[in-house]
Design a protein around this motif. Structure first.
Motif, mmCIF file in Angstrom:
data_model
loop_
_atom_site.group_PDB
_atom_site.id
_atom_site.type_symbol
_atom_site.label_atom_id
_atom_site.label_comp_id
_atom_site.label_asym_id
_atom_site.label_seq_id
_atom_site.Cartn_x
_atom_site.Cartn_y
_atom_site.Cartn_z
ATOM 1 N N GLY A 1 0.782 -1.227 0.000
ATOM 2 C CA GLY A 1 0.000 0.000 0.000
ATOM 3 C C GLY A 1 0.812 1.274 0.000
ATOM 4 O O GLY A 1 0.233 2.367 -0.026
ATOM 5 N N ARG B 1 3.625 4.002 -1.599
ATOM 6 C CA ARG B 1 3.982 4.477 -2.936
ATOM 7 C C ARG B 1 5.471 4.377 -3.212
ATOM 8 O O ARG B 1 5.919 4.663 -4.312
ATOM 9 C CB ARG B 1 3.527 5.928 -3.096
ATOM 10 C CG ARG B 1 2.036 6.101 -3.023
ATOM 11 C CD ARG B 1 1.628 7.533 -3.235
ATOM 12 N NE ARG B 1 2.052 8.047 -4.524
ATOM 13 C CZ ARG B 1 1.760 9.268 -4.977
ATOM 14 N NH1 ARG B 1 1.033 10.083 -4.224
ATOM 15 N NH2 ARG B 1 2.189 9.670 -6.147
ATOM 16 N N ASN C 1 -1.610 8.464 4.408
ATOM 17 C CA ASN C 1 -2.793 9.279 4.706
ATOM 18 C C ASN C 1 -2.561 10.222 5.884
ATOM 19 O O ASN C 1 -3.470 10.493 6.673
ATOM 20 C CB ASN C 1 -4.014 8.393 4.970
ATOM 21 C CG ASN C 1 -4.396 7.567 3.757
ATOM 22 O OD1 ASN C 1 -4.079 7.930 2.621
ATOM 23 N ND2 ASN C 1 -5.063 6.448 3.988
ATOM 24 N N GLU D 1 -2.850 12.904 -3.661
ATOM 25 C CA GLU D 1 -2.809 11.554 -3.109
ATOM 26 C C GLU D 1 -4.131 10.825 -3.329
ATOM 27 O O GLU D 1 -4.147 9.629 -3.675
ATOM 28 C CB GLU D 1 -2.487 11.625 -1.611
ATOM 29 C CG GLU D 1 -2.464 10.291 -0.897
ATOM 30 C CD GLU D 1 -1.314 9.413 -1.326
ATOM 31 O OE1 GLU D 1 -1.387 8.195 -1.080
ATOM 32 O OE2 GLU D 1 -0.337 9.935 -1.908
ATOM 33 N N GLN E 1 -4.752 7.341 -5.453
ATOM 34 C CA GLN E 1 -5.404 6.145 -4.937
ATOM 35 C C GLN E 1 -6.616 5.755 -5.768
ATOM 36 O O GLN E 1 -6.951 4.568 -5.870
ATOM 37 C CB GLN E 1 -5.819 6.371 -3.478
ATOM 38 C CG GLN E 1 -4.651 6.559 -2.526
ATOM 39 C CD GLN E 1 -5.096 6.754 -1.092
ATOM 40 O OE1 GLN E 1 -6.262 6.517 -0.755
ATOM 41 N NE2 GLN E 1 -4.179 7.180 -0.224
#
Length: 761
Positions: A266, A268, A311, A359, A363
């Motif tokens: 998950g 990047r 996040n 971001e 996603q």
């Protein structure tokens, strides 16, 4: 069964003597035409005798060279053969090698101590780092490293060499070993450095721009630094800073992927962010030099930046430059320093919204790009008020924000730092009191300032940071070198701040460390959180939303000072053990570790004189000197000796020279001329010249030995040597020799292993 002997002799004149070979006749199977009139189907032909080795390539090269050159090369080859080299090894040295390889010697007490020392060094220099990081193997994917402060001439200017160099090596090795284990075992996705990458980075001149202290600050330096200022300015500049930058990269950047280059599920990608400056990198407040900051920013990146990780929004702020506004200096002096950070803070919320929107689009699998309408307008009437922008606008989704600053935020004096602080633990509360003691000066950060440092930001700058950035739920800082955890009041959004320990063992703490952070903030496609949970100790809590999205864990590194103390204790025990054995060895007739005196001093104890004492010695010396100036028959099979002997190679009689008692006489053949004479190298003139040179060499060698012997006999040793020659055979002398040899062996091997660890990390 007695086999007849068949002897073959080579007629080839290239060899210096006949080559006999004795073989049983029944080992051969003769062809059918050998004893009959039957003709063979063909007649084999060969250009050479297959029982004789052909001349070597080196000999063939000599045949093609001029005479003088070939003679010189042959002489050089003969003087460098293996037999002559091994013959030059002193007898006492050969005896020492044999003595050291015995089992009794290998398993002696000094060697057992060496084995124990090697295990201790492996633990103190390798295994203890692996063990310390293993204790922190928890699922955290982000790590904060604070204040590495690479040791340099600014750190300990009065420390002499080689102690200063050893300090640099040891501190670098400590951080490198810790970082390697951190990368291997924890494999973090992101690492943030919280400033103070160098210790004297602010002092080293830049290639361009003025880096001199302003006139008003020239008297503020401590006296210890002031006396070295001229030397620093002359020796250390841009080139030295670049070397320090390479040193930082070798310790940290080179081992970034040692545990693998793949990011966690998950994520990047993996990030190593070291752009946050400290006061040792740039200076503090109004004393910051803009060229120094520009150089730092060129090599490490923007000192003010926004990153979105898991996040969460991370905002890094150059707080040392921000503090120039509160220094009391005129605006004309501080504006070049504070302008970049003030502009960043004025637009930081826009930068945050853009980063969050980018971001979310990533996603969702979307590409966020700027789109302009294709219209033609008059330049004077064009409307610039509603240009396209990537900013989604106020009120859009915002992630929990984490502030990164090198200097901690302001807190009231005496605010306790909690039980994890090393200097000092919290003061025990009075009987009946359940809350921690507050204020607690021992357990708190010191609210103070000095030359190029300030322990905390001003209260106004702290409030300004929190309000300008917005939604700050956690703060992570460095600078203090020790751990401190506080919760700020309402004017700072009740943010929880953790000051991270330094990872260097020379920063005034016994247990360096680093902080691991676990982030958990699952969101919906619009960016809103999916979970709700009350906060706990160590977690970040947004009191307005009641969300816990992170958990921190302090990881401690080895106590290097304790390791060095243990080395010292073990060294003392080793000396005591060796001393006891040295005393007991002559008293109880134990096998001594020290070699015999005759092996230690071969020049005094050897029974062989340097000069020949008999006709046999003289003949042996003549032969040796002759071999050094003429061709060696042992190393060169193409040169013939003056006499030849017939050798028997029969397996029945054994290999070696023929015995006179043998019943079967061997035929004698004339000795063929040597190859070098056939080649024209060894004529009468050449032989006479070589004989003269040989006689001259023999004479010179004898004269040299005579002079050396005379000097040795006339040399009078000093008083210490005379005393030692008398004392070494006494009881005390034998004890002393035993102690010196044992301690020297242990120190030599253990010291070499320790220096290997120190040099190679």
């Amino acid at each position: 069964m007695n086999h007849p002997v068949i002897t073959y002799y080579s007629p080839d004149p290239i060899f210096r003597h006949p080559t006999p070979s004795k073989l049983p006749s029944d080992l051969f199977t003769l062809p059918p035409w050998h004893s009959s009139s039957m003709a063979p189907p063909y007649y084999p032909h060969s250009s050479r005798d297959r029982f004789v080795e052909p001349p070597s390539v080196f000999n063939r090269v000599l045949l093609a060279l001029p005479k003088d050159l070939a003679v010189s090369l042959r002489r050089m080859a003969d003087q460098g053969n293996i037999n002559s080299v091994s013959a030059r090894i002193p007898r006492w040295l050969r005896q020492a090698v044999v003595r050291e390889c015995s089992w009794r010697r290998l398993f002696s007490l000094p060697h057992l101590l060496v084995a124990v020392w090697i295990v201790a060094l492996m633990y103190g220099e390798r295994w203890v780092f692996e063990k310390s990081v293993q204790e922190c193997s928890t699922p955290h994917h982000l790590i904060f490293l604070a204040d590495p402060q690479l040791t340099d001439p600014h750190s300990y200017p009065d420390r002499p060499w080689p102690l200063s160099t050893l300090t640099v090596w040891h501190t670098d090795n400590y951080m490198m070993r810790s970082y390697i284990q951190l990368s291997k075992q924890l494999h973090p996705d992101t690492v943030f450095f919280l400033g103070d990458l160098f210790d004297g980075g602010r002092e080293w001149k830049t290639a361009h721009g003025n880096t001199e202290d302003p006139a008003w600050a020239k008297g503020h330096r401590p006296a210890m630094e002031q006396k070295h200022l001229e030397t620093w300015g002359r020796r250390y500049g841009e080139d030295y800073w670049l070397k320090e930058y390479g040193r930082f990269s070798r310790i940290f950047s080179d081992y970034w992927n040692v545990g693998g280059s793949e990011a966690g599920v998950g994520q990047r990608g993996r990030k190593l962010i070291a752009s946050l400056p400290g006061n040792h990198d740039l200076g503090f407040g109004a004393q910051i030099k803009v060229p120094v900051r520009d150089r730092f920013e060129v090599y490490f990146g923007d000192v003010n930046r926004v990153d979105v990780i898991a996040n969460h929004t991370f905002v890094s702020v150059d707080s040392v430059s921000l503090s120039a506004g509160a220094s009391g200096r005129p605006l004309s002096e501080t504006e070049p320093i504070t302008k970049p950070v003030n502009e960043f803070l004025d637009n930081v919320q826009v930068s945050k919204r853009k980063a969050v929107a980018r971001e979310l689009d990533y996603q969702a699998g979307k590409e966020r790009a700027m789109h302009y309408s294709h219209t033609v307008e008059d330049l004077n009437s064009a409307n610039y008020a509603h240009l396209p922008t990537l900013d989604p606008g106020a009120g859009s989704t915002d992630f929990p924000t984490i502030l990164l600053t090198h200097v901690p935020l302001y807190r009231n004096p005496g605010t306790p730092c909690g039980p994890l602080r090393e200097h000092w633990p919290p003061t025990p509360p009075p009987k009946g009191q359940t809350m921690p003691v507050n204020p607690d000066e021992r357990n708190a950060l010191s609210i103070s300032r000095g030359y190029q440092y300030q322990n905390v930001l001003s209260n106004d700058d702290s409030i300004k940071l929190i309000q300008k950035i917005g939604n700050v739920v956690s703060v992570f800082s460095g600078d203090d070198h020790d751990y401190c955890e506080v919760v700020h009041p309402e004017d700072k959004n009740h943010a929880r701040e953790i000051t991270v320990k330094s990872m260097s063992w020379v920063m005034g703490i016994r247990r360096p460390g680093f902080l691991m952070l676990s982030l958990w903030n699952p969101i919906r496609p619009d960016g809103q959180p999916l979970h709700y949970q009350h906060s706990g100790h160590g977690g970040a809590d947004n009191s307005q939303q009641g969300l816990v999205t992170m958990q921190s864990h302090l990881c401690l590194l080895p106590d290097q000072i304790s390791i060095l103390i243990n080395y010292g204790i073990f060294a003392g025990l080793s000396i005591l053990i060796l001393l006891i054995r040295a005393i007991c060895a002559p008293l109880y007739n134990l096998t001594p570790f020290a070699p015999p005196i005759s092996s230690t001093y071969p020049d005094q104890e050897s029974s062989t004189s340097l000069l020949p004492t008999s006709s046999k010695d003289l003949k042996r010396e003549d032969d040796r000197l002759s071999n050094s100036s003429t061709s060696s028959t042992a190393s060169n099979p193409t040169l013939a000796p003056r006499t030849a002997r017939t050798r028997s190679v029969s397996p029945a009689n054994g290999y070696g020279y023929s015995s006179p008692s043998q019943t079967q006489p061997q035929p004698q053949y004339p000795t063929p001329a040597p190859l070098i004479e056939k080649a024209g190298y060894y004529g009468l003139d050449g032989r006479m010249r070589w004989e003269r040179d040989r006689e001259l060499e023999i004479t010179e060698e004898r004269e040299r030995k005579r002079i050396e012997e005379t000097r040795r006999r006339n040399r009078r040793p000093n008083a210490v040597v005379r005393w030692w020659r008398v004392c070494r055979v006494t009881l005390v002398g034998r004890m002393l020799r035993e102690m010196l040899w044992s301690a020297g062996r242990v120190l030599g091997i253990v010291g070499s292993v320790f220096m290997w660890y120190l040099w190679f990390g």
